[in-house]
Design a protein around this motif. Structure first.
Motif, PDB file in Angstrom:
ATOM      1  N   TYR A 157      50.947 -55.113  83.591  1.00 10.21           N
ATOM      2  CA  TYR A 157      51.439 -54.199  84.630  1.00 10.21           C
ATOM      3  C   TYR A 157      52.958 -54.128  84.621  1.00 10.21           C
ATOM      4  N   ASN A 158      53.476 -53.050  85.180  1.00 11.46           N
ATOM      5  CA  ASN A 158      54.906 -52.866  85.375  1.00 11.46           C
ATOM      6  C   ASN A 158      55.299 -53.606  86.650  1.00 11.46           C
ATOM      7  N   THR A 159      56.120 -54.640  86.510  1.00  9.81           N
ATOM      8  CA  THR A 159      56.465 -55.496  87.651  1.00  9.81           C
ATOM      9  C   THR A 159      57.328 -54.784  88.689  1.00  9.81           C
ATOM     10  N   ASP A 160      57.912 -53.629  88.322  1.00 15.70           N
ATOM     11  CA  ASP A 160      58.698 -52.866  89.284  1.00 15.70           C
ATOM     12  C   ASP A 160      57.813 -51.997  90.179  1.00 15.70           C
ATOM     13  N   LEU A 161      56.549 -51.831  89.780  1.00 17.26           N
ATOM     14  CA  LEU A 161      55.675 -50.908  90.503  1.00 17.26           C
ATOM     15  C   LEU A 161      54.538 -51.601  91.260  1.00 17.26           C
ATOM     16  N   VAL A 162      54.161 -52.777  90.845  1.00 18.20           N
ATOM     17  CA  VAL A 162      53.012 -53.445  91.453  1.00 18.20           C
ATOM     18  C   VAL A 162      53.414 -54.844  91.919  1.00 18.20           C
ATOM     19  N   GLN A 163      53.066 -55.148  93.157  1.00 19.43           N
ATOM     20  CA  GLN A 163      53.304 -56.482  93.692  1.00 19.43           C
ATOM     21  C   GLN A 163      52.159 -57.409  93.265  1.00 19.43           C
ATOM     22  N   PRO A 164      52.453 -58.686  93.083  1.00 19.06           N
ATOM     23  CA  PRO A 164      51.408 -59.623  92.621  1.00 19.06           C
ATOM     24  C   PRO A 164      50.148 -59.599  93.478  1.00 19.06           C
ATOM     25  N   GLY A 181      44.868 -42.879  89.301  1.00 23.15           N
ATOM     26  CA  GLY A 181      46.097 -42.286  88.777  1.00 23.15           C
ATOM     27  C   GLY A 181      47.140 -43.306  88.354  1.00 23.15           C
ATOM     28  N   LYS A 182      46.832 -44.595  88.443  1.00 24.38           N
ATOM     29  CA  LYS A 182      47.812 -45.632  88.089  1.00 24.38           C
ATOM     30  C   LYS A 182      47.508 -46.295  86.752  1.00 24.38           C
ATOM     31  N   LEU A 183      46.430 -45.856  86.101  1.00 20.91           N
ATOM     32  CA  LEU A 183      46.010 -46.462  84.844  1.00 20.91           C
ATOM     33  C   LEU A 183      46.240 -45.502  83.686  1.00 20.91           C
ATOM     34  N   MET A 235      53.276 -47.141  75.853  1.00 26.79           N
ATOM     35  CA  MET A 235      54.244 -48.095  76.384  1.00 26.79           C
ATOM     36  C   MET A 235      55.451 -47.382  76.989  1.00 26.79           C
ATOM     37  N   GLN A 236      55.873 -46.300  76.356  1.00 23.89           N
ATOM     38  CA  GLN A 236      57.003 -45.538  76.901  1.00 23.89           C
ATOM     39  C   GLN A 236      56.655 -44.956  78.263  1.00 23.89           C
ATOM     40  N   ALA A 237      55.414 -44.514  78.421  1.00 22.03           N
ATOM     41  CA  ALA A 237      54.979 -43.978  79.715  1.00 22.03           C
ATOM     42  C   ALA A 237      54.990 -45.063  80.789  1.00 22.03           C
ATOM     43  N   ILE A 238      54.603 -46.286  80.435  1.00 24.73           N
ATOM     44  CA  ILE A 238      54.687 -47.397  81.387  1.00 24.73           C
ATOM     45  C   ILE A 238      56.144 -47.661  81.739  1.00 24.73           C
ATOM     46  N   GLY A 239      57.024 -47.637  80.739  1.00 24.90           N
ATOM     47  CA  GLY A 239      58.453 -47.855  80.983  1.00 24.90           C
ATOM     48  C   GLY A 239      59.071 -46.771  81.846  1.00 24.90           C
ATOM     49  N   ARG A 240      58.573 -45.523  81.729  1.00 24.27           N
ATOM     50  CA  ARG A 240      59.090 -44.410  82.548  1.00 24.27           C
ATOM     51  C   ARG A 240      58.425 -44.369  83.926  1.00 24.27           C
ATOM     52  N   GLU A 241      57.568 -45.328  84.196  1.00 20.89           N
ATOM     53  CA  GLU A 241      56.892 -45.467  85.493  1.00 20.89           C
ATOM     54  C   GLU A 241      55.937 -44.311  85.779  1.00 20.89           C
ATOM     55  N   GLU A 242      55.359 -43.741  84.699  1.00 22.57           N
ATOM     56  CA  GLU A 242      54.351 -42.701  84.874  1.00 22.57           C
ATOM     57  C   GLU A 242      53.010 -43.289  85.304  1.00 22.57           C
ATOM     58  N   ALA A 243      52.825 -44.575  85.053  1.00 18.90           N
ATOM     59  CA  ALA A 243      51.658 -45.328  85.494  1.00 18.90           C
ATOM     60  C   ALA A 243      52.082 -46.789  85.549  1.00 18.90           C
ATOM     61  N   ASN A 259      61.582 -57.422  73.137  1.00 25.35           N
ATOM     62  CA  ASN A 259      62.447 -56.623  72.270  1.00 25.35           C
ATOM     63  C   ASN A 259      62.868 -55.289  72.878  1.00 25.35           C
ATOM     64  N   ASN A 260      62.030 -54.740  73.775  1.00 27.11           N
ATOM     65  CA  ASN A 260      62.361 -53.450  74.392  1.00 27.11           C
ATOM     66  C   ASN A 260      62.697 -53.575  75.868  1.00 27.11           C
ATOM     67  N   ASN A 261      62.713 -54.798  76.359  1.00 27.57           N
ATOM     68  CA  ASN A 261      63.121 -55.092  77.750  1.00 27.57           C
ATOM     69  C   ASN A 261      62.291 -54.349  78.790  1.00 27.57           C
ATOM     70  N   LEU A 262      61.023 -54.120  78.492  1.00 25.54           N
ATOM     71  CA  LEU A 262      60.171 -53.504  79.502  1.00 25.54           C
ATOM     72  C   LEU A 262      59.814 -54.539  80.574  1.00 25.54           C
ATOM     73  N   PRO A 263      59.803 -54.123  81.847  1.00 29.35           N
ATOM     74  CA  PRO A 263      59.467 -55.056  82.934  1.00 29.35           C
ATOM     75  C   PRO A 263      57.948 -55.208  83.065  1.00 29.35           C
ATOM     76  N   ILE A 264      57.339 -55.892  82.119  1.00 23.05           N
ATOM     77  CA  ILE A 264      55.879 -55.994  82.107  1.00 23.05           C
ATOM     78  C   ILE A 264      55.449 -57.454  82.004  1.00 23.05           C
ATOM     79  N   GLU A 265      54.285 -57.741  82.592  1.00 25.86           N
ATOM     80  CA  GLU A 265      53.685 -59.065  82.534  1.00 25.86           C
ATOM     81  C   GLU A 265      52.174 -58.899  82.395  1.00 25.86           C
ATOM     82  N   ILE A 266      51.550 -59.876  81.775  1.00 24.90           N
ATOM     83  CA  ILE A 266      50.098 -59.826  81.659  1.00 24.90           C
ATOM     84  C   ILE A 266      49.462 -60.261  82.969  1.00 24.90           C
ATOM     85  N   ILE A 267      48.211 -59.855  83.172  1.00 25.63           N
ATOM     86  CA  ILE A 267      47.450 -60.174  84.379  1.00 25.63           C
ATOM     87  C   ILE A 267      46.329 -61.136  83.992  1.00 25.63           C
TER      88      ILE A 267
END
Length: 367
Positions: A157-164, A181-183, A235-243, A259-267
């Motif tokens: 998930y994008n850590t900027d968009l979803v709380q734990p 619409g978030k997937l 991945m680019q769509a996740i980075g652009r906060e489209e989902a 390497n691309n500094n995306l704010p993502i973590e596994i669940i």
């Protein structure tokens, strides 16, 4: 003649007679023969098959990774490597060429694909030196194929968009209306997506019924905003906060995080991740059979697995390679999903055809 002279002559005659008598009665003494020493039998020289001057690889791996292995192999052996990246069409291409193989090695793709093609007599069995080091789950028991990479398919998930506290506890929570619409996911051209969808269907088939599995897939489709042909575009769509939530191979998640500094973590999920074993095999009746075996031997070695771990974050199957791999590979923990890979291999094509024609994009309006 004096009496004294006659005595001397008599004595001399007796001595001559005695000497000649001995020499005529005794056999001459032959010199002792030197006992023969048996030479140790020479061991037959081990036959070393001459490598052909070329090897052709069909693969699903990225071209930069294949190229690195190919260049290292060519430098080691002098054998020219030609490779073609076939992505989701790999197994179909190998099967279509069964009567006239154009490639020598199948490099990449999930273990269930290798199981399926083994059943169709498409691989040449042999035992690379490093294969004995592998856990049995990472290789065919009859030496038709071998795992070189273990690839968990992880939800992230994008850590900027979803709380734990809003994260799903399991895959089945993704059908909740709050995720509509978030997937975003990959389509069935992706081998990891094919495995992921099939594994989820199989969990329902084992625990309840296949009908409930299809209902789950319809509900998941309803909440899915878009399917992508390309993993990088997803991945680019996740980075652009489209989902905010998707799944991908664990190494892809780590690559994009580091390497691309995306704010993502596994669940972390209760039922875990399906762990794909990426394999390699020599194709039966290939044009360059000795070079094929040499490439399999080379590509699966601890040295090359370690190289791919450090350069591309690929999780090795070889324990010797793990010892020299990045730290995160020792630190990361996850539950492995209970997948019957033989069963999945038999049913995946049928399931994915149904998913692609009857499920995908049917739970929502598509412009």
């Amino acid at each position: 003649m004096s009496k004294k002279a006659l005595i001397v002559l008599f004595v001399v005659g007796v001595m001559i007679f005695a000497f000649t008598g001995c020499s005529t009665t005794e056999e001459p003494v032959e010199p002792a023969e030197t006992p023969e020493v048996e030479e140790p039998a020479e061991e037959p020289a081990e036959e070393v098959s001459e490598l052909e001057d070329k090897v052709v690889i069909y693969s699903t791996h990225g071209e930069d990774m294949i190229e690195m292995v190919a260049e290292a192999f060519q430098e080691e052996t002098g054998v020219q490597v030609e490779y073609i990246n076939l992505k989701g069409e790999l197994a179909e291409r190998v099967e279509a060429e069964k009567d006239n193989p154009q490639a020598d090695v199948m490099f990449g793709g999930a273990s269930n694909l290798f199981m399926d093609l083994k059943g169709k007599d498409l691989f040449e069995p042999f035992n690379p030196e490093w294969a004995d080091e592998l856990d049995p789950m990472f290789k065919d028991s009859e030496n038709h194929w071998f795992g070189t990479i273990q690839t968990p398919v992880a939800l992230f998930y994008n850590t900027d968009l979803v709380q734990p506290e809003d994260l799903p506890n399991d895959w089945y929570d993704l059908t909740d209306s709050k995720y509509e619409g978030k997937l975003i996911f990959r389509n069935a051209l992706s081998s990891s997506a094919r495995v992921m969808y099939s594994a989820l269907i199989q969990q329902h088939e084992k625990n309840s019924s296949i009908e409930e599995g299809w209902e789950f897939m319809r509900a998941l489709d309803k909440n899915t905003k878009q399917y992508f042909d390309s993993g990088s575009l997803m991945m680019q769509a996740i980075g652009r906060e489209e989902a905010s939530i998707s799944f991908s191979t664990l190494n892809d998640v780590i690559d994009n995080k580091l390497n691309n500094n995306l704010p993502i973590e596994i669940i972390q999920l209760e039922s875990g991740y399906p762990v794909i074993t990426d394999g390699i095999a020599a194709i039966k009746n290939s044009p360059h059979p000795e070079a094929a075996k040499a490439f399999v031997e080379f590509a699966g070695s601890a040295e090359i697995q370690s190289m791919l771990a450090n350069e591309f974050n690929r999780l090795p199957t070889h324990p010797g390679a793990l010892a020299t791999s990045p730290e995160w590979m020792d630190e990361i923990t996850f539950e492995a999903m209970d997948v019957d890979w033989v069963d999945l291999s038999e049913k995946q094509s049928e399931w994915m055809q149904k998913w692609d024609t009857e499920i995908k994009d049917t739970g929502k309006d598509v412009n």
